[in-house]
Design a protein around this motif. Sequence first.
Motif, PDB file in Angstrom:
ATOM      1  N   VAL A 105     -20.920  36.898  -8.690  1.00  0.00           N
ATOM      2  CA  VAL A 105     -21.610  37.947  -9.455  1.00  0.00           C
ATOM      3  C   VAL A 105     -23.024  37.598  -9.936  1.00  0.00           C
ATOM      4  N   GLY A 159     -15.970  30.456 -28.784  1.00  0.00           N
ATOM      5  CA  GLY A 159     -16.298  31.398 -27.706  1.00  0.00           C
ATOM      6  C   GLY A 159     -16.024  30.770 -26.358  1.00  0.00           C
ATOM      7  N   ALA A 163     -20.904  29.957 -21.297  1.00  0.00           N
ATOM      8  CA  ALA A 163     -21.612  28.914 -22.057  1.00  0.00           C
ATOM      9  C   ALA A 163     -20.608  28.001 -22.744  1.00  0.00           C
ATOM     10  N   GLU A 182     -11.107  31.125 -29.328  1.00  0.00           N
ATOM     11  CA  GLU A 182     -11.447  32.420 -28.732  1.00  0.00           C
ATOM     12  C   GLU A 182     -10.685  33.529 -29.464  1.00  0.00           C
ATOM     13  N   ARG A 183     -11.423  34.537 -29.906  1.00  0.00           N
ATOM     14  CA  ARG A 183     -10.757  35.591 -30.670  1.00  0.00           C
ATOM     15  C   ARG A 183      -9.969  36.571 -29.793  1.00  0.00           C
ATOM     16  N   GLY A 189     -14.515  35.078 -22.073  1.00  0.00           N
ATOM     17  CA  GLY A 189     -15.658  35.866 -22.566  1.00  0.00           C
ATOM     18  C   GLY A 189     -15.890  37.074 -21.681  1.00  0.00           C
ATOM     19  N   LEU A 190     -17.134  37.350 -21.365  1.00  0.00           N
ATOM     20  CA  LEU A 190     -17.454  38.526 -20.546  1.00  0.00           C
ATOM     21  C   LEU A 190     -16.990  38.369 -19.093  1.00  0.00           C
ATOM     22  N   LYS A 199     -15.425  43.234  -9.363  1.00  0.00           N
ATOM     23  CA  LYS A 199     -16.561  42.350  -9.127  1.00  0.00           C
ATOM     24  C   LYS A 199     -16.120  40.892  -9.217  1.00  0.00           C
ATOM     25  N   VAL A 225     -12.716  32.745 -35.405  1.00  0.00           N
ATOM     26  CA  VAL A 225     -13.328  31.880 -36.407  1.00  0.00           C
ATOM     27  C   VAL A 225     -14.046  32.785 -37.414  1.00  0.00           C
ATOM     28  N   GLN A 248     -22.921  40.289 -28.287  1.00  0.00           N
ATOM     29  CA  GLN A 248     -22.148  41.477 -27.925  1.00  0.00           C
ATOM     30  C   GLN A 248     -22.284  42.631 -28.906  1.00  0.00           C
ATOM     31  N   ASP A 460     -25.706  33.226 -24.738  1.00  0.00           N
ATOM     32  CA  ASP A 460     -26.286  34.505 -25.159  1.00  0.00           C
ATOM     33  C   ASP A 460     -26.496  34.596 -26.674  1.00  0.00           C
ATOM     34  N   ILE A 468     -24.873  34.807 -16.381  1.00  0.00           N
ATOM     35  CA  ILE A 468     -23.884  33.721 -16.342  1.00  0.00           C
ATOM     36  C   ILE A 468     -24.568  32.388 -16.025  1.00  0.00           C
TER      37      ILE A 468
HETATM   38  P1  FAD Z   1     -19.882  35.668 -23.706  1.00  0.00           P
HETATM   39  O1  FAD Z   1     -19.487  35.688 -22.290  1.00  0.00           O
HETATM   40  O2  FAD Z   1     -20.295  36.930 -24.352  1.00  0.00           O
HETATM   41  O3  FAD Z   1     -18.666  35.042 -24.522  1.00  0.00           O
HETATM   42  C1  FAD Z   1     -18.671  34.968 -25.935  1.00  0.00           C
HETATM   43  C2  FAD Z   1     -17.225  34.787 -26.411  1.00  0.00           C
HETATM   44  O4  FAD Z   1     -17.223  34.467 -27.807  1.00  0.00           O
HETATM   45  C3  FAD Z   1     -16.374  36.044 -26.270  1.00  0.00           C
HETATM   46  O5  FAD Z   1     -15.211  35.746 -25.535  1.00  0.00           O
HETATM   47  C4  FAD Z   1     -16.048  36.428 -27.708  1.00  0.00           C
HETATM   48  O6  FAD Z   1     -14.772  37.030 -27.833  1.00  0.00           O
HETATM   49  C5  FAD Z   1     -16.088  35.072 -28.395  1.00  0.00           C
HETATM   50  N1  FAD Z   1     -16.287  35.161 -29.837  1.00  0.00           N
HETATM   51  C6  FAD Z   1     -17.270  35.840 -30.503  1.00  0.00           C
HETATM   52  N2  FAD Z   1     -17.118  35.672 -31.832  1.00  0.00           N
HETATM   53  C7  FAD Z   1     -16.038  34.868 -32.006  1.00  0.00           C
HETATM   54  C8  FAD Z   1     -15.380  34.335 -33.158  1.00  0.00           C
HETATM   55  N3  FAD Z   1     -15.812  34.603 -34.398  1.00  0.00           N
HETATM   56  N4  FAD Z   1     -14.300  33.533 -32.980  1.00  0.00           N
HETATM   57  C9  FAD Z   1     -13.838  33.259 -31.723  1.00  0.00           C
HETATM   58  N5  FAD Z   1     -14.414  33.737 -30.606  1.00  0.00           N
HETATM   59  C10 FAD Z   1     -15.508  34.529 -30.736  1.00  0.00           C
HETATM   60  N6  FAD Z   1     -24.182  38.283 -15.726  1.00  0.00           N
HETATM   61  C11 FAD Z   1     -24.271  37.895 -14.438  1.00  0.00           C
HETATM   62  O7  FAD Z   1     -24.834  36.829 -14.159  1.00  0.00           O
HETATM   63  N7  FAD Z   1     -23.758  38.667 -13.437  1.00  0.00           N
HETATM   64  C12 FAD Z   1     -23.103  39.844 -13.685  1.00  0.00           C
HETATM   65  O8  FAD Z   1     -22.649  40.523 -12.767  1.00  0.00           O
HETATM   66  C13 FAD Z   1     -22.970  40.267 -15.030  1.00  0.00           C
HETATM   67  N8  FAD Z   1     -22.319  41.395 -15.326  1.00  0.00           N
HETATM   68  C14 FAD Z   1     -22.183  41.773 -16.625  1.00  0.00           C
HETATM   69  C15 FAD Z   1     -21.479  42.928 -16.904  1.00  0.00           C
HETATM   70  C16 FAD Z   1     -21.327  43.339 -18.223  1.00  0.00           C
HETATM   71  C17 FAD Z   1     -20.568  44.609 -18.492  1.00  0.00           C
HETATM   72  C18 FAD Z   1     -21.928  42.586 -19.266  1.00  0.00           C
HETATM   73  C19 FAD Z   1     -21.830  43.043 -20.683  1.00  0.00           C
HETATM   74  C20 FAD Z   1     -22.624  41.421 -18.995  1.00  0.00           C
HETATM   75  C21 FAD Z   1     -22.750  40.994 -17.671  1.00  0.00           C
HETATM   76  N9  FAD Z   1     -23.434  39.817 -17.354  1.00  0.00           N
HETATM   77  C22 FAD Z   1     -23.534  39.435 -16.046  1.00  0.00           C
HETATM   78  C23 FAD Z   1     -23.979  38.937 -18.411  1.00  0.00           C
HETATM   79  C24 FAD Z   1     -23.057  37.711 -18.651  1.00  0.00           C
HETATM   80  O9  FAD Z   1     -21.708  38.123 -18.632  1.00  0.00           O
HETATM   81  C25 FAD Z   1     -23.397  37.027 -19.963  1.00  0.00           C
HETATM   82  O10 FAD Z   1     -24.765  36.675 -19.966  1.00  0.00           O
HETATM   83  C26 FAD Z   1     -22.555  35.753 -20.185  1.00  0.00           C
HETATM   84  O11 FAD Z   1     -21.182  36.054 -20.151  1.00  0.00           O
HETATM   85  C27 FAD Z   1     -22.903  35.102 -21.524  1.00  0.00           C
HETATM   86  O12 FAD Z   1     -22.060  34.015 -21.727  1.00  0.00           O
HETATM   87  P2  FAD Z   1     -21.752  33.450 -23.185  1.00  0.00           P
HETATM   88  O13 FAD Z   1     -20.750  32.372 -22.989  1.00  0.00           O
HETATM   89  O14 FAD Z   1     -22.997  33.130 -23.900  1.00  0.00           O
HETATM   90  O15 FAD Z   1     -21.088  34.667 -24.004  1.00  0.00           O
END
Ligand code: FAD
Length: 497
Positions: A105, A159, A163, A182-183, A189-190, A199, A225, A248, A460, A468
């Motif tokens: 993706v 999370g 990342a 993870e909540r 995550g995403l 996808k 958390v 988010q 993020d 990603i």
């Molecule tokens: P996230 O993946 O957002 O994970 C954060 C996690 O933290 C979540 O699971 C959340 O539940 C957890 N969390 C938050 N607060 C707490 C808490 N207080 N306690 C415990 N857990 C908590 N990027 C691509 O490269 N290709 C794609 O095709 C693509 N498609 C996408 C489609 C959609 C619909 C969206 C919204 C985004 C897409 N992206 C894509 C972007 C990509 O998914 C993100 O940039 C990436 O997932 C960010 O990673 P992250 O680990 O920073 O955060």
Amino acid sequence: MGKTTGFMDYKREEAEERNPHTRIKDWKEYDAPFSDEVLSRQGARCMDCGTPFCQIGEEINGATTGCPIYNLIPEWNDLAYRGQWEEALKRLLKTNNFPEFTGRVCPAPCEGSCTVAISDPAVAIKSIERAIIDKGFENGWMTPRVPQKRTAKSVAVIGSGPAGLASADQLNQAGHTVTVYERADRAGGLLTYGIPNMKLEKDVVERRIKLLEQEGINFLVNMEVGKDITAEELKEQHDAVILCTGSQKQRDLVIEGREANGVHFAMDYLTASTKNLLGSDMQENEFIDAKGKDVIVIGGGDTGADCIATALRHNCNSVVQFGKHPKLPLSRTEGNMWPEYPNLFTVDYAHKEATAKFGDDPRTYSIQTKRFISDDNGDLKEVHTVEMEKVRGEDGKFIFNEIPGTEKVWPAQLVFIAIGFEGPESQLLQQFDVNTSNRKVDAKYGDFTTNVDKVFAAGDARRGQSLIVWAINEGREVAHKVDHYLMGSTVLPSYLH
Ligand code: FAD
């Protein structure tokens, strides 16, 4: 370089896609991997150009150019050409913790800056990446790497998106005891609750989580958390804490009629749909069902496209996507030259599917939503819009002006708002007393420390909604920093040093 004349001998071939008419009847991945023969030809197209721009990983004019995790692309292109898959896998895993995600993706900024792409379509780098890791799993080369020694240090990662997973993976390999909080009810995550199954199949995410568990990482799901455990408790229990909570908080469209039944945030729709698919194979009725509805998706980006593809699988009656910007050009403009990410008109999987089902591309450009109109029960029945003109203002910056006489009424019973994200949710950050700026956690790239002792941030949450591949970059980099913080030196690699 395998075949000196490969870039002249062979054309780019696209990954084969399943027929849009049939694939919208299920939730399986829409594209199929290349055969070995095609992979070899595509690998042969790599010029091994000396200065491989595909690897540069820079932000130019606000867009990612080249691979942000500096994948050793020409090396594994050559190995793919020769069919040396196990060796290719070793090279790939040097820089990328999760190629099975990016190989499926990633928008592939590497391909936009491929040297072949100056004059011809780029090498099919992303498909080669996917094949290397898929073969790794198929052939049993991906086995748990349990660290030989453990340090006495413990790290909390909040999370489980890419990342969080990348930082946990790196720190676990360095011997620390890592717990991921993870909540949600599932990790990823995403990757799990964002990107739809067609996808990125959730088995692929679960397979990786299982491997990480076997390697010694503790995953605590349904653990928020700030609610189920306080920030203070977490800091007491661990030697370092990494905030990987994503970005988010969804941007709202505050216009007349916003309260109408049937107007939803895109993420509420996508998350509930996947949860339902995984929990009950779409047999329960807890998700927002688009069946028989006229659907409008507001927002021209990828999240909007994922809503279209999901609504089609729910068997919607019609679907339209509103974009604020004009249609993109078919070829590069002077302001968007190679090796920058090509800002071009593309037809995403969801657009192909909507066109197959309804006969037209679902996108409408240069359009502004003015109001939502509901019936006597408060249920959405219409969306009112006006067309926009993009012009330069007096200060030279682009502005959007409404075009008089272009007002239009669209019948709709469901609207999904997909106009972006405003940053991380603030509650947890306040509990940690972490500073923010520009709606992001205030932690400098490369340093990743926050204003609070032993609390770091990455992905993020620190960078804003991104990709990603950047989340993996930040997960690896923050792990390098945290290892140094815990041990006084580090065994973990960094792209920066
Ligand atoms: P996230 O993946 O957002 O994970 C954060 C996690 O933290 C979540 O699971 C959340 O539940 C957890 N969390 C938050 N607060 C707490 C808490 N207080 N306690 C415990 N857990 C908590 N990027 C691509 O490269 N290709 C794609 O095709 C693509 N498609 C996408 C489609 C959609 C619909 C969206 C919204 C985004 C897409 N992206 C894509 C972007 C990509 O998914 C993100 O940039 C990436 O997932 C960010 O990673 P992250 O680990 O920073 O955060």
